[in-house]
Scaffold this active site. Structure first.
Site, PDB file in Angstrom:
ATOM      1  N   CYS A 134     -15.294  21.079 -31.687  1.00  0.00           N
ATOM      2  CA  CYS A 134     -16.424  21.751 -32.314  1.00  0.00           C
ATOM      3  C   CYS A 134     -17.336  22.304 -31.241  1.00  0.00           C
ATOM      4  O   CYS A 134     -17.019  22.326 -30.059  1.00  0.00           O
ATOM      5  CB  CYS A 134     -17.183  20.789 -33.225  1.00  0.00           C
ATOM      6  SG  CYS A 134     -17.957  19.412 -32.366  1.00  0.00           S
TER       7      CYS A 134
ATOM      8  N   GLY B  51     -14.504  17.671 -28.760  1.00  0.00           N
ATOM      9  CA  GLY B  51     -13.302  17.309 -28.021  1.00  0.00           C
ATOM     10  C   GLY B  51     -12.372  16.415 -28.811  1.00  0.00           C
ATOM     11  O   GLY B  51     -12.399  16.394 -30.041  1.00  0.00           O
TER      12      GLY B  51
ATOM     13  N   ARG C  86     -18.068  22.253 -36.793  1.00  0.00           N
ATOM     14  CA  ARG C  86     -16.827  21.481 -36.781  1.00  0.00           C
ATOM     15  C   ARG C  86     -15.591  22.327 -37.039  1.00  0.00           C
ATOM     16  O   ARG C  86     -15.546  23.107 -37.994  1.00  0.00           O
ATOM     17  CB  ARG C  86     -16.893  20.365 -37.829  1.00  0.00           C
ATOM     18  CG  ARG C  86     -15.689  19.412 -37.732  1.00  0.00           C
ATOM     19  CD  ARG C  86     -15.730  18.327 -38.778  1.00  0.00           C
ATOM     20  NE  ARG C  86     -14.640  17.369 -38.574  1.00  0.00           N
ATOM     21  CZ  ARG C  86     -14.073  16.660 -39.534  1.00  0.00           C
ATOM     22  NH1 ARG C  86     -14.513  16.770 -40.779  1.00  0.00           N
ATOM     23  NH2 ARG C  86     -13.087  15.835 -39.268  1.00  0.00           N
TER      24      ARG C  86
ATOM     25  N   ASP D  20     -12.266   9.875 -34.233  1.00  0.00           N
ATOM     26  CA  ASP D  20     -12.456   9.413 -32.865  1.00  0.00           C
ATOM     27  C   ASP D  20     -13.930   9.411 -32.481  1.00  0.00           C
ATOM     28  O   ASP D  20     -14.353   8.656 -31.596  1.00  0.00           O
ATOM     29  CB  ASP D  20     -11.637  10.266 -31.886  1.00  0.00           C
ATOM     30  CG  ASP D  20     -11.847  11.765 -32.050  1.00  0.00           C
ATOM     31  OD1 ASP D  20     -12.507  12.182 -33.017  1.00  0.00           O
ATOM     32  OD2 ASP D  20     -11.325  12.533 -31.213  1.00  0.00           O
TER      33      ASP D  20
ATOM     34  N   ILE E 151      -9.836  18.673 -37.173  1.00  0.00           N
ATOM     35  CA  ILE E 151      -8.516  18.398 -36.600  1.00  0.00           C
ATOM     36  C   ILE E 151      -8.035  17.008 -37.005  1.00  0.00           C
ATOM     37  O   ILE E 151      -6.883  16.823 -37.382  1.00  0.00           O
ATOM     38  CB  ILE E 151      -8.555  18.513 -35.060  1.00  0.00           C
ATOM     39  CG1 ILE E 151      -9.063  19.896 -34.618  1.00  0.00           C
ATOM     40  CG2 ILE E 151      -7.182  18.222 -34.474  1.00  0.00           C
ATOM     41  CD1 ILE E 151      -8.181  21.046 -35.004  1.00  0.00           C
TER      42      ILE E 151
ATOM     43  N   GLY F  48      -0.092  24.501 -20.513  1.00  0.00           N
ATOM     44  CA  GLY F  48       0.306  23.956 -19.216  1.00  0.00           C
ATOM     45  C   GLY F  48      -0.770  24.048 -18.159  1.00  0.00           C
ATOM     46  O   GLY F  48      -0.489  23.838 -16.973  1.00  0.00           O
TER      47      GLY F  48
ATOM     48  N   LEU G 102       1.299  27.114 -26.326  1.00  0.00           N
ATOM     49  CA  LEU G 102       1.282  28.417 -25.672  1.00  0.00           C
ATOM     50  C   LEU G 102       2.336  28.397 -24.578  1.00  0.00           C
ATOM     51  O   LEU G 102       2.352  27.494 -23.742  1.00  0.00           O
ATOM     52  CB  LEU G 102      -0.101  28.708 -25.075  1.00  0.00           C
ATOM     53  CG  LEU G 102      -1.282  28.740 -26.050  1.00  0.00           C
ATOM     54  CD1 LEU G 102      -2.558  29.214 -25.339  1.00  0.00           C
ATOM     55  CD2 LEU G 102      -0.993  29.611 -27.263  1.00  0.00           C
TER      56      LEU G 102
END
EC number: 6.3.5.4
Length: 627
Positions: A2, A76, A50, A100, A53, A363, A263
């Site tokens: 968020c 996060g 928000r 979390d 997820i 990555g 990605l």
């Protein structure tokens, strides 16, 4: 994931303005389009946007502890929150959600400001501690998630995930001239500075506490670097250990209550992530890539090969400049000058991915952890070069190299050769910085207007020098990796990925920057990571059973567009207008004649000035909006 922001007024009896808090929060709708939340009580106000997820139904923020004495807003993901939650329940804590976020509140009850230490994840958060009348801010170890703040002594502290939120508050907007001067060399403004004198970045691995007496900033983590000669040199199987760490981190970061993908650039790092994800997912993985119509810049063919090998559900898109509705508008997502033009394809691949998933793994970070840049080899080559007699170096080799014709292809031989010979005589520290520089000190004196130069500036190498000094005890390669982690990775790569994915309401996770991987690899012998002319030696060997040889042995490209060619063709009209006498005169900071010379030199093919031109472009766009 968020966007967060908040207010803490220091004067006794002051009340936080809810309407101001709402204006701050609504500048970041793109970071969290699913919901918004507020906590306003007396002198403090917390807000969040928000992107849902995890725990889609009960994970709304702000969240409090059992007696409502602690309130948190969080940006996060905490990947080890299930284990932490079980331990906290065993200790008697009561949970109202499965999120979390709530874990952090209860950890703060147990550990206070040390609550950050058990966390594995990417995070920035703020906790209002009502009992102690204290606001506590924290940012993750590597700086994956951004956190900005503005402290006005005796009056207030404002914070936000983006600068634009803070600028809605009554804070001074004076430019940070040294930050802008450094930007011209680095194409980003180095932490802790921003483009605004009153706004700062909280450094990674740091916490900030604020009460009526002021603020205190404290480091809680750093990359562990052994002294030269003290590196772990046992004969154990580093490759197997690294592969296990990578697999563990990726499995941990695949936790999600919404669709997830990857990605895929076609390079070693993103392919490693996608390969491990595919094995653990049990169904076709969504992968996304972009390509370009010039071969030296294009990795779509490699990405397609990987997708076919792994059996992914693969989407790709060929990029051209017309796909960007407004370049100045795209650049405003950074709120300060930012000239890494790989932001353009990163934005476009994020837009493509966001149509199908809400979370992607990337990555990013592999080069800084596993020694993947040509500069991680160049320092060894320069030592060999200096063995050659000076008269041969300066009288024959250097003139021959500088006479090479200009090529606009991706990291062309003439670019690398010219950069190398002009920096080969420098020290390790200055030489590494030289590879990164866009405009050097002499060039900036020509580029900047006399009025701007009257402010007086320190050499921009200072932003690197402080980090080199902090790791002076370590092996040369480890020093380069440490400095890259504190500079380019933090203020360029991670900033780019965060802003461009969040601009499309997409969460990006970076498993190769799991702090357990970073810590362990940092302690491994340098020759294991890079030897001779080979970059990422350890990673290539660790994943040799997972990847096709063409990918494992390939050269680095990444999502880098053919900007040198676009400048000469598709973007020519846009640039000639931006570099007009009128617009350059209005910005006031740059010498008009020098800017136009740099552009003309590129348009006529005399020299590849694409990075210099884009650095000027981003600065002008920022000045026109903010200054």
């Amino acid at each position: 994931m968020c966007g967060i922001c908040g207010i803490f007024l220091l004067k006794t009896g002051a009340n936080a303005d809810r309407e101001l808090l709402q204006r701050m929060n609504r500048t970041m709708v793109h970071r969290g389009p699913d919901d918004e939340g507020y906590y306003v009580a007396g002198s403090v106000g917390l807000a969040m946007r928000r992107l849902s997820i995890i725990d889609l139904t009960t994970g709304k923020q702000p969240i409090c502890n059992e007696d409502e004495s602690l309130w948190i807003v969080f940006n996060g993901e905490i990947y080890n929150y299930p284990e932490l939650r079980e331990d906290l329940i065993a200790r008697g804590h009561t949970f109202k959600t499965r999120s979390d976020t709530e874990v952090i509140v209860h950890l703060y009850e147990e550990l206070g400001e040390r609550c950050v230490e058990p966390l594995n994840g990417m995070f920035s958060f703020a906790i209002w501690d009502n009992a102690n009348r204290k606001l506590f801010l924290a940012r993750d170890r590597l700086g994956i998630k951004p956190l900005f703040y503005s402290f006005i002594p005796g009056k207030a502290l404002y914070f936000g995930s983006e600068i634009k939120a803070i600028l809605k508050a009554p804070v001074p907007r004076n430019p940070d001239y040294q930050g802008l001067y450094d930007y011209l060399s680095l194409m980003y403004i180095p932490t802790p500075a921003t483009a605004f004198e009153s706004v700062k970045k909280l450094p990674p691995g740091h916490v900030l506490s604020c009460d009526a007496h002021g603020i205190n900033i404290r480091k809680f983590w750093d990359v562990p670097l052994p002294a030269l000669g003290d590196e772990n040199s046992s004969n154990k199987d580093y490759e197997e250990e690294v592969l296990h760490l990578i697999q563990t981190a990726i499995k941990r970061q695949m936790i999600s209550d919404v669709p997830i993908g990857a990605l895929l650039s076609g390079g070693l790092d993103s392919t490693t992530v996608a390969a491990v994800m595919s094995r653990k997912l049990g169904m076709p993985l969504h992968t996304f890539t972009i390509g370009f119509d010039r071969k030296s810049y294009d990795e779509s063919q490699e990405a397609r090969l990987v997708a076919q090998t792994l059996g992914t559900d693969h989407l790709e898109q060929i990029v051209h400049p017309g796909m960007i509705e407004s370049i100045p508008e795209l650049l405003t997502f950074f709120d300060e000058p930012f000239a890494d033009y790989s932001a353009i394809p990163t934005f476009l691949v994020s837009r493509l991915a966001a149509q199908h998933v809400k979370v992607v793994l990337t990555g990013d970070g592999g080069d800084e952890v596993f020694a993947g840049y040509p500069t991680h080899v160049a320092y060894r080559v320069s030592r060999l070069f200096r063995i050659i007699p000076r008269w041969v170096r300066n009288g024959i080799i250097t003139p021959a190299v500088m006479a090479l014709p200009t090529s606009l292809e991706r990291i062309s031989f003439d670019y690398k050769a010219k950069r190398f010979v002009t920096g080969a005589e420098l020290s390790l520290e200055q030489g590494h910085y030289w590879w990164k520089v866009i405009f050097n000190e002499e060039e900036k004196r020509s580029l900047c207007s006399p009025g701007f130069l009257e402010n007086g500036f320190r050499d921009s190498f200072h932003s690197f020098e402080t980090h080199f000094e902090a790791c002076r005890h370590a092996h040369p390669l480890n020093r380069l990796l440490y400095v890259d982690t504190k500079t380019f990775l933090l203020d360029d790569n991670l900033a780019k990925v965060d802003r461009m994915t969040m601009a499309n309401s997409l969460e990006a996770r970076v498993p190769l920057l799991d702090h357990e991987i970073v810590e362990r690899v940092a302690l491994m012998p340098p020759h294991v990571k890079s030897r001779g002319l080979q970059t990422k030696r350890l990673l290539r060997r660790a994943v040799r059973k997972l990847l096709p040889p063409e990918i494992r042995k390939g050269k680095k490209k990444g999502f880098t567009p053919p900007l040198p060619f676009w400048i000469q063709k598709e973007l020519r009209g846009f640039l000639e207008d931006l570099f007009s006498e009128k617009r350059l005169a209005q910005c006031g900071m740059l010498d008009r004649k020098e800017c136009r010379r740099i552009l003309h030199e590129h348009l006529t093919g005399k020299k590849d000035n694409n990075r210099q031109i884009w650095t000027i472009v981003a600065l002008i766009c920022w000045l026109e909006k903010y200054a």
